[in-house]
Design a protein around this motif. Structure first.
Motif, PDB file in Angstrom:
ATOM      1  N   ARG A   1      27.026 -40.985   7.520  1.00  0.00           N
ATOM      2  CA  ARG A   1      26.899 -39.555   7.833  1.00  0.00           C
ATOM      3  C   ARG A   1      27.645 -39.237   9.120  1.00  0.00           C
ATOM      4  O   ARG A   1      27.379 -39.823  10.167  1.00  0.00           O
TER       5      ARG A   1
ATOM      6  N   ARG B   1      28.737 -36.385  11.855  1.00  0.00           N
ATOM      7  CA  ARG B   1      28.573 -35.022  12.385  1.00  0.00           C
ATOM      8  C   ARG B   1      29.881 -34.626  13.056  1.00  0.00           C
ATOM      9  O   ARG B   1      30.468 -35.422  13.776  1.00  0.00           O
TER      10      ARG B   1
ATOM     11  N   THR C   1      30.242 -26.598  13.475  1.00  0.00           N
ATOM     12  CA  THR C   1      29.670 -27.939  13.394  1.00  0.00           C
ATOM     13  C   THR C   1      29.095 -28.150  12.006  1.00  0.00           C
ATOM     14  O   THR C   1      28.875 -27.212  11.254  1.00  0.00           O
TER      15      THR C   1
ATOM     16  N   THR D   1      27.933 -31.579   8.939  1.00  0.00           N
ATOM     17  CA  THR D   1      27.915 -33.006   8.631  1.00  0.00           C
ATOM     18  C   THR D   1      28.762 -33.281   7.391  1.00  0.00           C
ATOM     19  O   THR D   1      28.941 -32.422   6.536  1.00  0.00           O
TER      20      THR D   1
ATOM     21  N   ASP E   1      28.922 -36.319   4.519  1.00  0.00           N
ATOM     22  CA  ASP E   1      28.336 -37.563   4.028  1.00  0.00           C
ATOM     23  C   ASP E   1      29.353 -38.298   3.175  1.00  0.00           C
ATOM     24  O   ASP E   1      29.996 -37.692   2.318  1.00  0.00           O
TER      25      ASP E   1
END
Lengths: 257, 460
Positions: free
Chosen positions: B351, B353, B395, B397, B399
């Motif tokens: 993951r 960020r 911002t 994430t 995966d």
């Protein structure tokens, strides 16, 4: 010696390039390889018309007289002109691939001489039906051709290397070769040159070479010893000078191009 | 133990194939190159050119079977070094010695004649590499098969597409049997499948004990083939060693340089802006002096601006412009829980960020997986796997789900990258995280294949 050995190792390259040049030249044209023969025959027709019909020379069977000298001359002229551009015209090879650089002038000159040998077949045929052939002296052609080959090679080494550094040599040579043709006994015989200039005239290496061809094929006699010796001396001299000059010039080819 | 090691080393001590000893080379840079005799005569003796030193003393050795990559920015001298190795040029001082037959893959398709067939051109091209007809006869079938041009091999090469042309040219070049192979930036031939094939061929050639020197801008290509990288800068060897280490330093240096240039450009801009209004309104000189007198504190304050420590200072493991950046990385199991120890057939999720200062719509996500002893396990990016470029803003994430990873026991490290399709790095981060795979069964090898044995007895 090492260089000679290396050139020998690259004989396949010379062979393939000569083959490519000979075959590739006329690929795609209708008459194809026949142009090798048609070209000199047409030139002969033009010269014969001018010198037998318009400016009569008074030489018996002038077309044979001219033909036996013209074919060897063209080989020399094309070797010099082609030699001038054979290095700068192959920039990709010279700047990117390692091989003995001598291969390029050798290829150019060899191509011209293979071409000449093929034309010689036509010359011999024309002679046979016109003035006849003297088989006893015909073998003299072999040393004469070899001497001319050496001469052409020496000059090609010299001019191919120099042209890399002085590009206008290529254009100067165009004029030079034309002048050279008129100063060599191609269209006339040495006898027509004024006595007092003959010494100077004999300094021209092509004078003795062409005289030898003509003696064998037109006059059907063995070439005299002085002519042969002079031709041989000139041939060897040019080859040696050309060879060493090339060795010196060759080192910075890749940078100068 | 020691004794055995020594003996092994002695037996395996490979001979030196390439020895480069303190070579220097300078070129003449002509102000106005006088190829004409007139100029040569007129300007004789005058310095019409200046010498530019390209190589200032480079020495290295390459052992048999070793592959070495030369890297560096444009004009650093790496291609010149290769040209000196091939013998196209000669060094001004120092020596270059090579053992055995060297073949250079610098120019592809040398001597090709468009009107000749592919087959004839193979012979010509191979002859230029110094092969005899017999040698070509022996390997022409391999060459044709490798080029995948069986159907077209007797057609003139002018009818070939440029891709076919390059494939043929490359096939000849790579099938030339040589002891030393010198390659300059030509592994970008044909489609991805053909490139992969070329790469495998190179590995095979290397496996047979051929010594290889590669010049390339593609660091990953070098990492895949070479055991050693030599970074050349300003005509000298700046660093030499394992590709991953050298490349990390190199990339860090390069991105620092880009930053410096950007700062310099910005300063020039500022300078201009400052100068312009001055030129526009030179009148109120009196007011200006008054102002200057009245605000001495402000000036001092500006000077004493504390130098912030730059957290984004590039180091060996991380570089890039940081217009988009990775803020944290986590390794999760299939259920989304943080975990670092996995079984061979388990799902693993990485993951990421990210934070993107500006809206970017050309971000390629890249991943490289290494075993911690340096074995390159896997690499991909979102272009290669056909996901394409992605948009990043603000911002969020990302995966990366890897299903049933199938690696054998060991410790693995993950490199992640956000970069542009042209290779420009936003954020290239090495060893962002590690995970360990444990295997109770003590199997060996790099991967762990999901397998079973089935035994059947034939009825008599």
């Amino acid at each position: 010696m090492k260089t000679l050995r290396e050139i020998y190792d690259y004989r396949e390259m010379i062979y393939m390039l000569v083959r490519r040049d000979l075959r590739g030249k006329y690929k795609g044209s209708v008459l194809g390889f026949a142009w090798t023969f048609i070209n000199p025959l047409l030139q002969l027709a033009v010269y014969t018309m001018v010198f037998s019909v318009v400016m009569r020379s008074g030489i018996d069977k002038y077309y044979i007289f001219l033909f036996v000298a013209l074919i060897p001359w063209l080989a020399m002229a094309n070797s010099v002109n082609g030699g001038a551009t054979c290095i700068i015209g192959q920039q990709n090879l010279v700047t990117k691939i390692h091989f003995p650089r001598q291969v390029l002038p050798i290829t150019t000159v060899t191509t011209q001489f293979v071409n000449m040998l093929l034309c010689m077949v036509v010359v011999l045929l024309v002679c046979l039906f016109s003035v006849g052939l003297n088989l006893a002296v015909l073998w003299y052609l072999i040393p004469v051709i070899l001497v001319e080959y050496a001469l052409a090679m020496g000059i090609a080494f010299l001019v191919s290397g120099l042209t890399v550094y002085f590009r206008d040599l290529e254009h100067i040579l165009g004029i030079f070769v034309m002048a050279w043709q008129f100063l060599s006994p191609v269209m006339y015989s040495v006898d027509m040159v004024p006595e007092n200039l003959r010494g100077l005239f004999n300094l021209n290496p092509m004078t003795s070479v062409i005289t030898a061809y003509r003696q064998i094929l037109y006059y059907k006699t063995a070439p005299d010893l002085t002519t042969m010796a002079t031709a041989l001396g000139m041939g060897v001299l040019f080859l040696v000078v050309g060879w060493f000059a090339f060795r010196k010039l060759e080192r910075r080819f890749a940078e100068e191009m | 133990m020691d004794d055995r090691m020594n003996r092994k080393q002695a037996a395996a001590a490979p001979e030196t194939m390439i020895e480069v000893n303190n070579i220097t080379k300078s070129f003449r840079v002509y102000y106005d190159k006088g190829h004409l005799i007139k100029e040569r005569v007129l300007y004789r003796g005058r310095s019409r050119y200046e010498r530019r030193e390209v190589l200032r003393g480079i020495s290295f050795e390459v052992k048999k079977g070793e592959a070495v990559g030369l890297i560096g920015s444009n004009g650093c001298g790496k291609s010149t070094t290769l040209k000196l190795l091939t013998g196209i040029m000669y060094p001004d001082s120092g020596t270059v010695s090579l053992k055995g037959r060297a073949s250079a893959l610098i120019e592809l398709g040398a001597g090709f004649h468009p009107d000749m067939s592919g087959r004839e051109n193979i012979y010509t091209n191979a002859a230029i590499f110094g092969l005899s007809r017999k040698e070509v006869d022996a390997c022409i079938d391999d060459i044709i098969a490798f080029s995948e041009l069986e159907e077209f091999i007797d057609n003139p090469v002018r009818t070939y597409s440029s891709g076919m042309y390059m494939r043929l040219a490359f096939s000849v070049a790579i099938n030339v049997k040589a002891d030393i192979l010198l390659i300059d930036e030509i592994l970008a031939v044909g489609d991805a499948a053909f490139q992969a094939k070329c790469f495998n061929k190179l590995r095979e050639i290397k496996g047979q004990g051929t010594t290889i020197v590669i010049v390339s801008h593609s660091l990953s290509q070098i990492e895949q083939i070479c055991e050693r990288s030599i970074w050349i800068m300003d005509g000298k060897i700046r660093m030499e060693g394992a590709p991953r280490e050298v490349h990390a330093e190199y990339m860090a240096y390069m991105s620092e340089k880009v930053d410096r240039e950007r700062v310099a450009a910005a300063q020039r801009e500022e300078q201009k802006e400052k100068e312009e209004p001055k030129a526009a309104e030179p009148e109120p000189a009196a007011e200006e002096t008054a102002e200057q007198e009245s605000t001495p504190e402000a000036g001092e304050a500006a000077e004493e601006e504390p130098e912030e420590e730059d957290p984004q200072k590039p180091n060996g493991n991380r570089w890039g412009s940081r217009e988009a950046e990775i803020t944290s990385v986590e390794v999760l199991n299939g259920n989304g829980k943080a975990q670092t120890l996995f079984d061979p057939q388990e799902d693993i999720t990485v993951r990421i960020r990210y934070r993107s200062k500006v809206a970017l719509d050309d971000v390629v996500l890249g991943l490289a997986l290494y075993r911690t002893d340096g074995v390159y396990i896997y690499g991909t990016n979102s272009l290669l796997d056909k996901t394409g470029v992605v948009k990043l803003e603000g911002t969020g994430t990302i995966d990366l789900n890897m299903r049933r990873v199938g690696l054998n026991q060991g410790e693995y490290s993950v490199d992640l990258a956000l970069h542009r399709p042209d290779g420009f790095s936003y954020d290239f981060w090495r060893n962002t995280c590690t995970f360990t795979i444990s295997e109770k069964r003590s199997e060996v090898g790099i991967i762990s294949l999901d397998h079973e044995w089935k035994i059947r007895k034939e009825k008599a």
